[in-house]
Structure formats: structure tokens, C-alpha cells
Design a protein around this motif. Structure first.
Motif, PDB file in Angstrom:
ATOM      1  N   THR A   1      61.392  61.541  53.866  1.00  0.00           N
ATOM      2  CA  THR A   1      62.104  60.417  53.302  1.00  0.00           C
ATOM      3  C   THR A   1      61.138  59.499  52.563  1.00  0.00           C
ATOM      4  N   TRP A   2      59.964  59.260  53.134  1.00  0.00           N
ATOM      5  CA  TRP A   2      58.975  58.390  52.499  1.00  0.00           C
ATOM      6  C   TRP A   2      58.567  58.944  51.146  1.00  0.00           C
ATOM      7  N   VAL A   3      58.353  60.258  51.072  1.00  0.00           N
ATOM      8  CA  VAL A   3      57.957  60.883  49.808  1.00  0.00           C
ATOM      9  C   VAL A   3      59.054  60.679  48.765  1.00  0.00           C
ATOM     10  N   ALA A   4      60.293  60.835  49.175  1.00  0.00           N
ATOM     11  CA  ALA A   4      61.404  60.651  48.233  1.00  0.00           C
ATOM     12  C   ALA A   4      61.434  59.218  47.709  1.00  0.00           C
ATOM     13  N   HIS A   5      61.260  58.246  48.588  1.00  0.00           N
ATOM     14  CA  HIS A   5      61.294  56.846  48.155  1.00  0.00           C
ATOM     15  C   HIS A   5      60.094  56.503  47.272  1.00  0.00           C
ATOM     16  N   PHE A   6      58.938  57.051  47.577  1.00  0.00           N
ATOM     17  CA  PHE A   6      57.744  56.784  46.787  1.00  0.00           C
ATOM     18  C   PHE A   6      57.795  57.505  45.441  1.00  0.00           C
ATOM     19  N   SER A   7      58.506  58.618  45.378  1.00  0.00           N
ATOM     20  CA  SER A   7      58.502  59.434  44.160  1.00  0.00           C
ATOM     21  C   SER A   7      59.137  58.714  42.970  1.00  0.00           C
ATOM     22  N   TYR A   8      60.106  57.853  43.199  1.00  0.00           N
ATOM     23  CA  TYR A   8      60.750  57.156  42.080  1.00  0.00           C
ATOM     24  C   TYR A   8      59.767  56.249  41.339  1.00  0.00           C
ATOM     25  N   PRO A   9      59.073  55.338  42.052  1.00  0.00           N
ATOM     26  CA  PRO A   9      58.099  54.513  41.324  1.00  0.00           C
ATOM     27  C   PRO A   9      56.906  55.326  40.823  1.00  0.00           C
ATOM     28  N   ALA A  10      56.559  56.392  41.534  1.00  0.00           N
ATOM     29  CA  ALA A  10      55.431  57.217  41.084  1.00  0.00           C
ATOM     30  C   ALA A  10      55.746  57.871  39.746  1.00  0.00           C
ATOM     31  N   VAL A  11      56.932  58.434  39.607  1.00  0.00           N
ATOM     32  CA  VAL A  11      57.329  59.056  38.338  1.00  0.00           C
ATOM     33  C   VAL A  11      57.345  58.000  37.242  1.00  0.00           C
ATOM     34  N   PHE A  12      57.924  56.851  37.522  1.00  0.00           N
ATOM     35  CA  PHE A  12      57.959  55.766  36.538  1.00  0.00           C
ATOM     36  C   PHE A  12      56.544  55.390  36.102  1.00  0.00           C
ATOM     37  N   LEU A  13      55.650  55.169  37.070  1.00  0.00           N
ATOM     38  CA  LEU A  13      54.280  54.736  36.747  1.00  0.00           C
ATOM     39  C   LEU A  13      53.489  55.812  36.011  1.00  0.00           C
ATOM     40  N   PHE A  14      53.667  57.073  36.373  1.00  0.00           N
ATOM     41  CA  PHE A  14      52.973  58.148  35.650  1.00  0.00           C
ATOM     42  C   PHE A  14      53.457  58.222  34.203  1.00  0.00           C
ATOM     43  N   LEU A  15      54.740  58.031  33.992  1.00  0.00           N
ATOM     44  CA  LEU A  15      55.268  58.060  32.623  1.00  0.00           C
ATOM     45  C   LEU A  15      54.766  56.873  31.809  1.00  0.00           C
ATOM     46  N   VAL A  16      54.656  55.723  32.425  1.00  0.00           N
ATOM     47  CA  VAL A  16      54.085  54.560  31.743  1.00  0.00           C
ATOM     48  C   VAL A  16      52.620  54.847  31.412  1.00  0.00           C
ATOM     49  N   ALA A  17      51.910  55.474  32.355  1.00  0.00           N
ATOM     50  CA  ALA A  17      50.500  55.824  32.123  1.00  0.00           C
ATOM     51  C   ALA A  17      50.364  56.749  30.909  1.00  0.00           C
ATOM     52  N   CYS A  18      51.324  57.629  30.716  1.00  0.00           N
ATOM     53  CA  CYS A  18      51.310  58.489  29.521  1.00  0.00           C
ATOM     54  C   CYS A  18      51.349  57.636  28.258  1.00  0.00           C
ATOM     55  N   GLY A  19      52.121  56.565  28.297  1.00  0.00           N
ATOM     56  CA  GLY A  19      52.184  55.651  27.165  1.00  0.00           C
ATOM     57  C   GLY A  19      50.889  54.898  26.937  1.00  0.00           C
ATOM     58  N   LEU A  20      50.077  54.811  27.974  1.00  0.00           N
ATOM     59  CA  LEU A  20      48.778  54.152  27.859  1.00  0.00           C
ATOM     60  C   LEU A  20      47.682  55.134  27.463  1.00  0.00           C
ATOM     61  N   GLY A  21      48.047  56.392  27.300  1.00  0.00           N
ATOM     62  CA  GLY A  21      47.089  57.380  26.827  1.00  0.00           C
ATOM     63  C   GLY A  21      46.541  58.321  27.883  1.00  0.00           C
ATOM     64  N   PHE A  22      47.000  58.222  29.118  1.00  0.00           N
ATOM     65  CA  PHE A  22      46.525  59.148  30.140  1.00  0.00           C
ATOM     66  C   PHE A  22      47.021  60.553  29.816  1.00  0.00           C
ATOM     67  N   PRO A  23      46.182  61.542  30.025  1.00  0.00           N
ATOM     68  CA  PRO A  23      46.514  62.904  29.592  1.00  0.00           C
ATOM     69  C   PRO A  23      47.397  63.667  30.581  1.00  0.00           C
ATOM     70  N   PHE A  24      48.577  63.147  30.816  1.00  0.00           N
ATOM     71  CA  PHE A  24      49.545  63.828  31.661  1.00  0.00           C
ATOM     72  C   PHE A  24      50.661  64.378  30.783  1.00  0.00           C
ATOM     73  N   SER A  25      51.340  65.387  31.274  1.00  0.00           N
ATOM     74  CA  SER A  25      52.508  65.908  30.587  1.00  0.00           C
ATOM     75  C   SER A  25      53.743  65.188  31.114  1.00  0.00           C
ATOM     76  N   GLU A  26      54.405  64.433  30.236  1.00  0.00           N
ATOM     77  CA  GLU A  26      55.621  63.726  30.653  1.00  0.00           C
ATOM     78  C   GLU A  26      56.657  64.692  31.219  1.00  0.00           C
ATOM     79  N   ASP A  27      56.836  65.806  30.539  1.00  0.00           N
ATOM     80  CA  ASP A  27      57.865  66.745  30.954  1.00  0.00           C
ATOM     81  C   ASP A  27      57.567  67.317  32.335  1.00  0.00           C
ATOM     82  N   THR A  28      56.308  67.628  32.597  1.00  0.00           N
ATOM     83  CA  THR A  28      55.929  68.158  33.911  1.00  0.00           C
ATOM     84  C   THR A  28      56.147  67.112  34.992  1.00  0.00           C
TER      85      THR A  28
END
Length: 171
Positions: free
Chosen positions: A1-28
Motif C-alpha cells: 500500500t505504501w508503494v502505491a501511495h508513494f508512486s503517484y508523487p514519484a511519477v509526477f516528480l520524475f516527469l517534472v524532472a524530465c522537463g528539467l533535463g534529467f535523462p529519463f524516458s517519460e514513457d517508461t
């Protein structure tokens, strides 16, 4: 349950990081978010919203960065070879004619998305048009990729794991 609750802000923050130039794949990131929700019995709708808002925020950062730098963004050493004066003129004309379609289609072209959004901002493309086109495109891609991760993520990751084992064994 904790992983599920943490995953929402984690996905949001990783996608924002992509906008800041971090080399992550948004789609992945979005596919993994859907897979996590499936495994933890979290909320698919909440993950879709997190992915959507994360994509819009990250894209908005790239666009705003381009607007803030203006035409000078295209003359930076990193972009200077790619954006010659003739290309800059072509880009500005292109965004005047086909800006909404270009922004929409760039959402589905990893690797071209960030430079396109930066160029849109630097070319003076109107923010309302940018955010309209981006919102519609993200409204297609975020729910679709989240659902694909939710429905098929484990199958894909299991197949990749077996393929990786085969490659390692072969090496």
C-alpha cells in the motif's frame, strides 16, 4: 500500500524532472507507474492524473525556459549547430502556420519532444496555444501509457527479464 501511495508523487516528480533535463524516458516512467498500480492494487485513475499533470508540468517548464531565453536559446553553444539562422527563421514560420499540430505530434516523438517545446517557446509561439495542444496530447498519451503499463506491464517486464538473462548467458 505504501508503494502505491508513494508512486503517484514519484511519477509526477520524475516527469517534472524530465522537463528539467534529467535523462529519463517519460514513457517508461508512466508505464512503470501503471505497472506499480496494477501490482499494488492502487488507483489507476489517480496514476493517470499524476502522469497527466507531471507531463504538463514538465513540458511547461521546457516551454517557459524557451520563452525566457527567447531567440537566444537557439543560439546557445549546445544548440547553435542545430539551429542555424536559416533554420531559426524556418522554425518561427513553421510555428506560425503549424504550431498546434507540431506541439501535439511532438508529444508522441521521444527525443524530439523537448527540443520542439524549447523551440516553440523560443520562437514566440503563444502560451495558450502551446498549453492547449500539449494538454490534448498529454490527455491521450498519459492515460493510454498508464493503462498499457497497468494491463501489460508485468508481461513486458517479465519478457525483458528473460531476454536479459539470455543475453547475459550468451555473453
Amino acid at each position: 500500500t505504501w508503494v502505491a501511495h508513494f508512486s503517484y508523487p514519484a511519477v509526477f516528480l520524475f516527469l517534472v524532472a524530465c522537463g528539467l533535463g534529467f535523462p529519463f524516458s517519460e514513457d517508461t516512467i508512466v508505464l512503470i507507474g501503471g505497472t506499480v498500480v496494477a501490482e499494488t492494487h492502487g488507483s489507476l485513475a489517480l496514476m493517470m492524473i499524476s502522469a497527466y499533470l507531471g507531463k504538463l508540468t514538465g513540458d511547461g517548464l521546457i516551454f517557459r525556459f524557451g520563452r525566457k531565453l527567447g531567440p537566444h536559446a537557439l543560439t546557445r553553444p549546445r544548440f547553435k549547430k542545430l539551429f542555424t539562422p536559416d533554420r531559426v527563421k524556418w522554425i518561427e514560420g513553421h510555428f506560425q502556420k503549424y504550431g498546434i499540430l507540431t506541439v501535439f505530434l511532438a508529444r508522441f516523438l521521444p527525443g524530439l519532444r523537448a527540443p520542439t517545446y524549447l523551440a516553440a517557446g523560443a520562437s514566440g509561439f503563444p502560451p495558450r496555444k502551446f498549453f492547449l495542444a500539449d494538454a490534448i496530447a498529454a490527455g491521450v498519451s498519459a492515460p493510454l501509457l498508464t493503462w498499457l503499463g497497468y494491463r501489460y506491464g508485468l508481461i513486458v517486464f517479465e519478457t525483458l527479464r528473460h531476454a536479459l538473462h539470455a543475453v547475459v548467458a550468451g555473453v
